[in-house]
Design an enzyme around this catalytic site. Structure first.
Site, short mmCIF file in Angstrom:
data_model
loop_
_atom_site.label_atom_id
_atom_site.label_comp_id
_atom_site.label_asym_id
_atom_site.label_seq_id
_atom_site.Cartn_x
_atom_site.Cartn_y
_atom_site.Cartn_z
N HIS A 152 30.57 -36.89 44.38
CA HIS A 152 30.90 -37.23 43.00
C HIS A 152 29.64 -37.40 42.15
CE1 HIS A 152 33.39 -39.08 39.89
NE2 HIS A 152 32.38 -39.88 39.69
N GLU A 180 29.59 -13.74 53.25
CA GLU A 180 28.74 -14.86 53.65
C GLU A 180 28.72 -15.05 55.17
OE1 GLU A 180 30.30 -18.46 51.88
OE2 GLU A 180 32.34 -17.66 51.91
N ASP A 206 25.53 -19.76 52.77
CA ASP A 206 26.13 -19.70 54.10
C ASP A 206 25.62 -18.51 54.89
OD1 ASP A 206 27.54 -22.01 54.24
OD2 ASP A 206 29.42 -21.17 53.47
N CYS A 234 25.84 -15.16 44.57
CA CYS A 234 26.05 -16.48 43.98
C CYS A 234 25.45 -17.62 44.79
CB CYS A 234 27.53 -16.73 43.73
SG CYS A 234 28.51 -16.81 45.23
#
Lengths: 593, 95
Positions: free
Chosen positions: A198, A440, A464, A511
């Site tokens: 968060h 990935e 990844d 990305c």
């Protein structure tokens, strides 16, 4: 000024939000045992000590009531968490438990409370279910409110901070962040937390530098220490010497001047000196971050991580919740493309009653597309929401962690079923949505030509891919130095995927985090990716750099780079060709080596 | 537990909602149990939890499908017993 009596410390954590901040530390809490005074009270004081505790609980309830009443409209979603904290304050196991400790063992109230809370926490830790286990943190936050009142630190509220400070905390609860006057916060430094926590997401969307996951920052940093926070490198320097301080001050000024300069032109396309255009898009995890994407001139959203809507809540989001969120995003972005990635978490993250059990290797386990294909109800709701939202904007869909072609075929079949069900229900949706696969997993790299026949685009997820192909857990301090985005093996894999995409005439983008790091940009450009997607704040710098270099020259660089044996060989070639262009950039380049 | 001897004082029920007896569900049980004259317990696998304590009940760990017994100590609280059973059967309003 640095205090010469205190030792300089350099701490390495997770750079969750980039930028540099220099300021005084404000320690938000003292959760560890060390600061709780442990003493025995005299038998005749026991009654008074119990009363002191009862008063503290009463005050905590009043404080919490005040917090609930003061929560601004935009954070109302969090209130249900606070409501349950309210009840926990008076729960028998904490309330009676603490009083019992004071009565029986003559402990002071704070110590007694800590013991009662620890006993409850121990019960929670043993729970087999992640959701139940996570409730343990609610108890910690609730008990902290009582403790603050007992220790008399309750008056030192975050909302009372009167100067701009660096917040140092063990962890930040939603109750704390919602109370904070964010204009007073220069940076966040926490013991817990990660890129996707968060605090991390919030800091990024507000562009406040943050270094999280430092383990013992609250122990090592003292109130009012002079602290340098480098959110790009994930470094925190405590009590720096003059030289370090000057260096960072200069770096901070250069960074800010540079950001201001490149942001002025960031809404313009990234076109090379020889007229080749590279799409520079943004990765986001929260709808709120879209403001930052616009401010930094993102050409679109290359990756919308959809996990957040599923976490931090007691029940699964409904199809309508998801639809509203995706539709808002699409409408704000207008004609610009939005790539929505379907759920990329493991079954263990779900509160559901399904006993997923503990995974030995979560990264290799039941997650992402594997989890979705096994949980058709959860997946179907998301597919329907995406198809419906796509009717209102330029949305495309992307499936994560594809390792074999059957997964794409199955996912597409489910997408067709979702479309049919929407058609039957008479709901508007986009029938011919573009479908992409995230590349990935190494097997997907080698099968890219086959996968390309099934999809409209590829997006290479290098975070990844590097982990899986080089067998490196980049969060593991002992091996993270081996995590090298410019390793020839990584570049060869990207090259191979791009070639497969070109042959099949489909779009290919990248990305991973490496896209936002300037030193990688010439190579990524030369590898002929159609688009790269990154943290919004990195976009202006990347666009600016692309405008100063030639596509042809970057192609030549790539030909040479692909023949290199080592990362240092690759780096040397980049330095030789682009050293001067990268010089300014190196001041604020993301992540230290 | 001897269900025959105490049949009026306890009833068994299966947790039907997805999240099980979680904090908010337990909070609803507390509101009912607090109206009783005497003690109310939630029992799972022979373990008893105080129905006026959220934490005690969560500590039982009752996910969806768990079989629990609601027990009252005083026959005067049979209304409370029935209301808690109904609340659980209704999945704490989450179904």
């Amino acid at each position: 000024m640095a205090d010469s009596r205190r030792k300089t410390l350099s701490l390495q954590g997770i750079g969750a939000s980039p930028g540099i901040a220099i300021g005084r530390a404000y320690l938000l809490e003292h959760e560890d045992v060390g600061v709780i005074e442990e003493r025995f009270v005299q038998p005749e004081e026991v009654g008074a000590e119990i009363n002191r505790f009862k008063q503290a609980v009463k005050k905590a309830q009043e404080n919490l009531r005040q917090i609930i009443d003061d929560v601004p409209e935009e954070y109302r979603d969090h209130v249900y968490i606070l409501d349950s904290h309210m009840m926990l304050l008076k729960d028998r196991m904490i309330y009676d438990g603490t009083i019992e400790q004071i009565k029986q063992k003559h402990l002071n109230a704070a110590w007694a409370l800590k013991i009662a809370v620890d006993q409850v926490k121990a019960i929670f830790r043993k729970m087999p279910d992640q959701y139940f286990r996570d409730r343990g943190s609610d108890i910690v936050h609730a008990s902290k409110l009582i403790l603050e009142n007992l220790l008399g630190t309750g008056s030192r509220k975050i909302s009372d901070i009167d100067k701009r400070v660096i917040i140092v905390a063990h962890d930040l609860s939603p109750a704390e962040t919602t109370q904070m006057q964010l204009e007073k916060v220069k940076a966040f430094v926490t013991d817990l937390g990660s890129h996707t926590s968060h605090t991390g997401i919030m800091a990024r969307s507000l562009e406040i530098p943050a270094v999280l996951g430092l383990t013992d920052a609250t122990r090592l940093i003292q109130a009012d220490d002079l602290v340098i926070v480098d959110g790009s490198a994930g470094t925190v320097i405590v009590n720096p010497n003059e030289e370090t301080l000057t260096r960072y001050q200069e770096r901070k000024e250069l960074l800010e001047a540079y950001q201001a300069k490149v942001t002025r032109t960031s809404h313009l396309p990234a076109e090379t000196t020889d007229g080749h255009r590279l799409t520079v898009a943004a990765n986001i995890g929260l709808l709120e971050e879209v403001v930052s994407v616009m401010d930094h001139g993102g050409d679109g959203i290359g990756l919308y991580r959809t996990e957040f809507l599923y976490l931090n809540r007691p029940a699964l989001p409904s199809e309508q919740d998801l639809f509203d969120n995706y539709r808002d995003l699409a409408e704000i972005m207008g004609a610009r493309q939005v790539t929505i990635r379907t759920l990329d978490i493991g079954g263990d993250k779900f509160a559901a009653s399904v006993p997923w059990g503990e995974e030995m290797n979560p990264a290799l386990g039941l997650r992402a597309i594997r989890f979705c294909l096994q949980s058709p109800e959860i997946f179907m709701a998301q597919l329907r929401a995406i198809l419906r939202a796509a009717y209102f904007g330029n949305i495309r869909i992307m499936f994560p962690m594809i390792s074999q072609v059957e997964e794409i075929i199955q996912a597409k079949q489910m997408l067709r079923e979702a479309a049919e069900s929407l058609d039957k229900a008479g709901l508007p949706f986009k029938d011919d949505i573009e479908i992409g696969a995230m590349i990935e997993v190494p097997s997907a790299v080698f099968m890219a030509d086959i996968l390309a026949e099934e999809v409209d685009f590829f997006s290479i997820g290098t975070n990844d891919l590097i982990q899986y192909s080089m067998a490196i857990d980049r969060v593991n301090k002992h091996v993270s130095q081996l995590y090298q985005p410019l390793h020839p093996a990584v570049l060869r894999m990207i090259h191979r995927v791009v070639q497969a995409a070109k042959t099949a005439k489909i779009e290919v983008s990248l990305c991973g985090e490496m896209a936002g790091d300037l030193i990688n940009v010439p190579v990524l450009l030369g590898l002929e990716l159609d688009a790269i997607s990154m943290n919004p704040i990195s976009i202006p710098g990347v666009k600016n750099l692309v405008r100063t270099i030639s596509f042809e020259e970057s192609n030549r660089l790539v030909q040479a780079v692909l023949k290199q044996a080592t990362t240092s060989g690759v780096l040397a070639l980049i330095q030789e060709a682009y050293g001067t262009s990268l010089e300014t950039a190196s001041f604020f380049q993301a992540s230290g080596e | 537990m001897k269900p025959t001897a105490h049949s009026k004082l306890s009833r068994s029920v299966t947790i039907p909602n997805e999240l099980g007896l979680h904090a908010h569900a337990a909070a609803k049980v507390v509101l009912l149990a607090e109206q009783a004259c005497s003690q109310v317990f939630i029992i799972k696998d022979g373990q008893e939890a105080d129905a006026t304590s959220i934490l005690d009940m969560i500590g039982l760990y009752c996910p969806c499908g768990a079989e629990v017994t609601v027990r009252i100590a005083d026959p005067a609280d049979v209304k409370v017993l029935n209301r808690i059973v109904r609340l659980i059967e209704a999945g704490f309003g989450e179904l």
